[in-house]
Design an enzyme around this catalytic site. Structure first.
Site, PDB file in Angstrom:
ATOM      1  CB  THR A  69     -15.417   8.679 -20.221  1.00 21.24           C
ATOM      2  OG1 THR A  69     -14.475   9.364 -21.031  1.00 21.24           O
ATOM      3  CG2 THR A  69     -14.774   8.303 -18.904  1.00 21.24           C
ATOM      4  CG  ASP A 104     -10.714  13.237 -16.850  1.00 25.79           C
ATOM      5  OD1 ASP A 104     -10.608  12.825 -18.021  1.00 25.79           O
ATOM      6  OD2 ASP A 104     -11.809  13.408 -16.289  1.00 25.79           O
ATOM      7  CB  VAL A 136      -2.412  11.316 -20.820  1.00 29.91           C
ATOM      8  CG1 VAL A 136      -3.022  10.511 -19.687  1.00 29.91           C
ATOM      9  CG2 VAL A 136      -1.489  10.410 -21.653  1.00 29.91           C
ATOM     10  N   GLY A 164     -11.694  16.380 -19.628  1.00 36.29           N
ATOM     11  CA  GLY A 164     -10.728  15.945 -18.620  1.00 36.29           C
ATOM     12  C   GLY A 164      -9.844  17.048 -18.082  1.00 36.29           C
ATOM     13  N   GLY A 224     -16.483  13.958 -18.794  1.00 38.34           N
ATOM     14  CA  GLY A 224     -16.530  15.313 -19.350  1.00 38.34           C
ATOM     15  C   GLY A 224     -15.145  15.727 -19.805  1.00 38.34           C
TER      16      GLY A 224
END
Ligand code: SD4
Length: 348
Positions: free
Chosen positions: A205, A236, A234, A259, A257
């Site tokens: 991410t 964060d 889905v 989510g 991290g």
């Protein structure tokens, strides 16, 4: 009396000391423009964002350019080169937010490289904030985004094959080991790889927030999400208030991290609210981390979650549950990779 020349000599002598102090406290004041981003891959991301910020451009354009830089990187852990879900399909999540609380988000989009630009397009051209899955892909194609081939990057392919042997969803604690800067085990080499040999994944991410010369804040985050997740999950990084949050009166925050643990507390919104109450960016991140840990300390030792924040004055800070989170800063005065403070050293 101190004449001007003497003062300048003294200040250039003092500069390195001041910058050591800044590393220790992450305390810089009245800095703009500035961009901060997650992980050491944030260095190149910041360079892309800086091209815009340093020429007086908008923070919004800068964070989009930064996110696009890493989405463009082939065989990288973020974007279409990232790890697939448990069905072998790469799906991307992204969101973006500007100084006026305009925001856009995309969840579980397939075969579109620049998820962040789809999120921006949703923000700027539709009455909605988030599109997901097939509808998001259809919207992207209608708006001129190219449909990319479905195949996995070589790294992702190898990792997926490795993972299929056991097919267990067990996210590893995502860390980076920087010898010297971030003392700890360096058995994975100078920089911990994004993905380990057994098919387990490290981090995937990129979140970044920026303050531009006009004093406006924006943020963006883009990810292929947790490796080997259930198809349709889905995380964060598609959620405003979790992946990023921006309040132009106060500050902006992003996260990386696991989510699900972030979404439970609407983490970046919480960080910004702590800053509104007067906390420094670092303290605000620390308090959000505390919120997670105080619910279940034993569980918190098993995953990584980190917050990174920037306030209106250009002060920044971060906090992670686990040792090994690093972030990158770029401003006129600094260009650095900084190890974040943390609560547990379970990898040491
Ligand atoms: C997610 N927050 O999908 C992302 C994963 C991540 O480094 O940050 N990995 O839950």
């Amino acid at each position: 009396m101190l004449n001007r020349r003497k003062f300048l000599q003294l200040s250039s002598f003092a500069a390195p000391l001041l910058s050591v102090k800044n590393v220790l406290t992450n305390d810089v004041s009245q800095t703009k423009p500035i961009v901060i981003s997650t992980w050491d891959s944030g260095k190149d991301v910041n360079t892309a964002a800086w091209k815009i910020l340093s020429t007086g451009g908008r923070a919004l354009d800068a964070v989009e350019a930064g996110a696009r830089q890493i989405e463009d990187t082939i065989n990288c852990c973020v974007g279409l080169g990232g790890y697939p879900d448990r069905d072998g399909i790469v799906t991307l999540d992204s969101c973006i937010m500007d100084e006026k609380a305009n925001c856009g988000a995309v969840g579980g989009i397939e075969q579109i490289k620049h998820a962040v630009s789809v999120a921006r397009k949703i923000m700027e051209t539709t009455p909605h904030i988030m599109l997901v899955g097939e509808g998001a892909q259809q919207f992207a194609i209608e708006n001129g985004f190219k449909k990319e081939p479905k195949e996995l990057s070589p790294d992702a392919e190898n990792a997926y094959k490795g993972w299929l042997k056991k097919s267990e969803y067990k996210p590893v604690i995502n860390i980076e080991n920087h010898p010297g800067e971030n003392p700890g085990k360096d058995e994975h080499g100078p920089f911990a790889p994004a993905f380990f040999d057994d098919g387990s994944a490290n981090h995937d991410t990129m979140g970044l927030v920026a303050l531009d010369n006009s004093g406006n804040l924006s943020g963006a985050v883009t990810t292929s999400g947790m490796a080997f997740k259930i198809h349709g999950r889905v995380g964060d990084s598609a959620i405003i208030g979790a992946g990023i949050f921006v309040d132009n009166e106060v500050g902006a925050a992003t996260s990386t991290g696991v989510g699900e643990e972030n979404m439970r507390i609407c983490g970046t919104h919480l960080v910004v609210e702590f800053m509104r109450q007067g906390d420094s960016p670092e303290m605000a991140c620390r308090k959000a981390i505390n919120r997670v840990i105080s619910r279940d300390m034993a569980k918190a030792k098993t995953f990584q979650l980190a917050f990174l924040a920037l306030n209106k004055k250009g002060e920044y800070g971060a906090y992670a549950i686990q040792k090994g989170f690093v972030f990158c800063v770029k401003s006129n005065g600094e260009e650095k990779i900084i190890p974040s403070k943390y609560v547990f050293d379970t990898q040491g």
